[in-house]
Design an enzyme around this catalytic site. Structure first.
Site, PDB file in Angstrom:
ATOM      1  N   ARG A 278      -6.955  11.066  -7.193  1.00  0.00           N
ATOM      2  CA  ARG A 278      -8.108  10.175  -7.035  1.00  0.00           C
ATOM      3  C   ARG A 278      -9.394  10.926  -6.719  1.00  0.00           C
ATOM      4  NH1 ARG A 278      -8.904   5.422  -4.690  1.00  0.00           N
ATOM      5  NH2 ARG A 278     -11.044   6.080  -5.054  1.00  0.00           N
TER       6      ARG A 278
ATOM      7  N   ARG B 257       0.823  -1.214   0.000  1.00  0.00           N
ATOM      8  CA  ARG B 257       0.000   0.000   0.000  1.00  0.00           C
ATOM      9  C   ARG B 257       0.857   1.264   0.000  1.00  0.00           C
ATOM     10  NH1 ARG B 257      -4.342  -1.875   4.566  1.00  0.00           N
ATOM     11  NH2 ARG B 257      -5.303  -3.572   3.412  1.00  0.00           N
TER      12      ARG B 257
ATOM     13  N   TYR C 187     -14.567 -13.271   0.072  1.00  0.00           N
ATOM     14  CA  TYR C 187     -15.345 -12.097  -0.317  1.00  0.00           C
ATOM     15  C   TYR C 187     -16.599 -12.508  -1.089  1.00  0.00           C
ATOM     16  CZ  TYR C 187     -12.158  -8.284   0.978  1.00  0.00           C
ATOM     17  OH  TYR C 187     -11.429  -7.366   1.674  1.00  0.00           O
TER      18      TYR C 187
ATOM     19  N   ASP D 195      -6.662  -3.534  -7.424  1.00  0.00           N
ATOM     20  CA  ASP D 195      -7.358  -4.104  -6.273  1.00  0.00           C
ATOM     21  C   ASP D 195      -7.586  -5.580  -6.542  1.00  0.00           C
ATOM     22  OD1 ASP D 195      -9.067  -3.170  -3.703  1.00  0.00           O
ATOM     23  OD2 ASP D 195     -10.086  -4.825  -4.715  1.00  0.00           O
TER      24      ASP D 195
ATOM     25  N   ARG E 218      -3.526   6.179   0.185  1.00  0.00           N
ATOM     26  CA  ARG E 218      -4.087   7.341   0.881  1.00  0.00           C
ATOM     27  C   ARG E 218      -3.099   8.075   1.781  1.00  0.00           C
ATOM     28  NH1 ARG E 218      -9.205   4.575   3.496  1.00  0.00           N
ATOM     29  NH2 ARG E 218      -7.779   2.792   3.400  1.00  0.00           N
TER      30      ARG E 218
END
Length: 352
Positions: free
Chosen positions: A48, A35, A159, A84, A39
């Site tokens: 973004r 990552r 998921y 992702d 962010r």
């Protein structure tokens, strides 16, 4: 590049990152962060702004910019392709989205054998934007390797069966225990999709790949061996002929490290719960290790970060190959300057 063409581009082949993955002598311990493109970077938040997550993964120019941001800022030894784990599932037509503050949400969970019909094969044309973006990236990165990645079959299955994030995995585990044949078929189909996704990335120019099994730490070793390992091994075997390093990482997987290596990884990722000198004992010889500074350490002062990083490096002193990383992903509120300083410290402290 094809599976029969195992020659790496010279510029990346001699990089510290790939040398460490191959357990060869390195000029310094290579560093990258899971990552690292995300962010924690203000420049990421800026590009973004107003762009949904899945859409951002399908725009080659945007993917290229985001992937390059931490390389420019931190001087890390490898870039990781911005995407992702659910991208290949979206690409084959599943109705899912990444909800802000929640994560991937599947409109119609996979619960029955009839549902498997929705998991068609992935073709390169389904993810042509990946090929385009990696071509742009390798041109920009030059001698810096690009890591491709995918979600592992267990985590993807979880998921799909749960319908979204879960802390208990009750529906996925119920299928695994109660209908092992359906579970095995689900994971096998996901292994084919995952392998196809990794092949696209390698053939476009990725120099290594990482398989993320983020949720597999919820399993006991016996269940991992019986119900998960065959599918992960199928993925690793499918890309073995390309000759690129294969990294395997999961969270809370201290009891699974040896099995995760046996599944076919060249490099085993270790989270912060197990010291690297203990991890190498569990994994056994013939594997490089990746890790494993606790991400929360980066919220402390510079001296503490360096002291904790030194502990990781000392524990890694006897390893055949070591790639410095965090024990999980960079947290969103991390100070980017702390990451830059950490890279510089590791490079300086391990210069040979």
């Amino acid at each position: 590049m094809t599976a029969k063409d195992t020659t790496q581009p010279t510029a990346t082949y001699d990089s510290a990152f790939l040398k460490a993955c191959r357990r060869e002598p390195v000029p310094h311990t290579p560093v990258w962060f899971m990552r690292q493109a995300g962010r924690s970077l203000p420049e990421y938040r800026k590009v973004r702004e107003g762009v949904p997550m899945l859409e951002s993964c399908m725009r080659p120019e945007l993917v290229t910019e985001i992937t390059l941001q931490p390389v420019r800022r931190h001087d890390v030894d490898a870039a990781i392709y911005f995407s992702d784990i659910v991208v290949p599932l979206k690409a084959i037509g599943l109705d899912l989205d990444i909800k802000p503050g929640i994560g991937p949400v599947v409109e119609e969970p996979i619960r029955t054998r009839a549902d498997l019909a929705r998991l068609r094969d992935l073709t390169p044309e389904d993810v042509s934007y990946v090929t385009e973006a990696i071509g742009m990236l390798t041109d920009e990165l030059g001698a810096t390797p690009l890591i491709g990645f995918a979600g592992a079959p267990f985590t993807l299955a979880s998921y799909l069966v749960e319908g979204g994030p879960s802390r208990t995995y009750e529906n996925a585990k119920a299928m695994m225990y109660g209908d092992p044949e359906l579970w095995a078929d689900l994971l096998d189909r996901l292994a084919d999709i995952t392998a196809a996704f990794l092949k696209v990335q390698i053939e476009a120019g990725a120099s290594a790949v990482q398989l993320f099994d983020s949720w597999v730490g919820a399993l006991a070793p016996a269940e991992y061996r019986r119900s998960v390992m065959p599918a992960s091994a199928k993925v690793f075997e499918a890309v073995a002929g390309y000759g690129v390093p294969r990294i395997h990482f999961g969270v809370g997987t201290g009891e699974l490290l040896k099995l995760m290596g046996e599944a076919g990884a060249d490099v085993v990722g270790v989270d912060w719960r197990v010291p690297l000198d203990e991890a190498v004992r569990r994994v056994g010889p013939g594997k490089a290790l990746q890790g494993n500074l606790d991400p929360t350490v980066l919220f402390t002062d510079k001296n503490t970060v360096e002291a904790k990083a030194r502990e990781v490096l000392d524990a890694a002193a006897g390893l055949e190959g070591h790639v410095f990383n965090l024990g999980h992903g960079v947290m969103p509120n991390t100070d980017p300057d702390a990451l830059t300083r950490l890279v510089e410290y590791v490079h300086t402290a391990t210069a040979r």
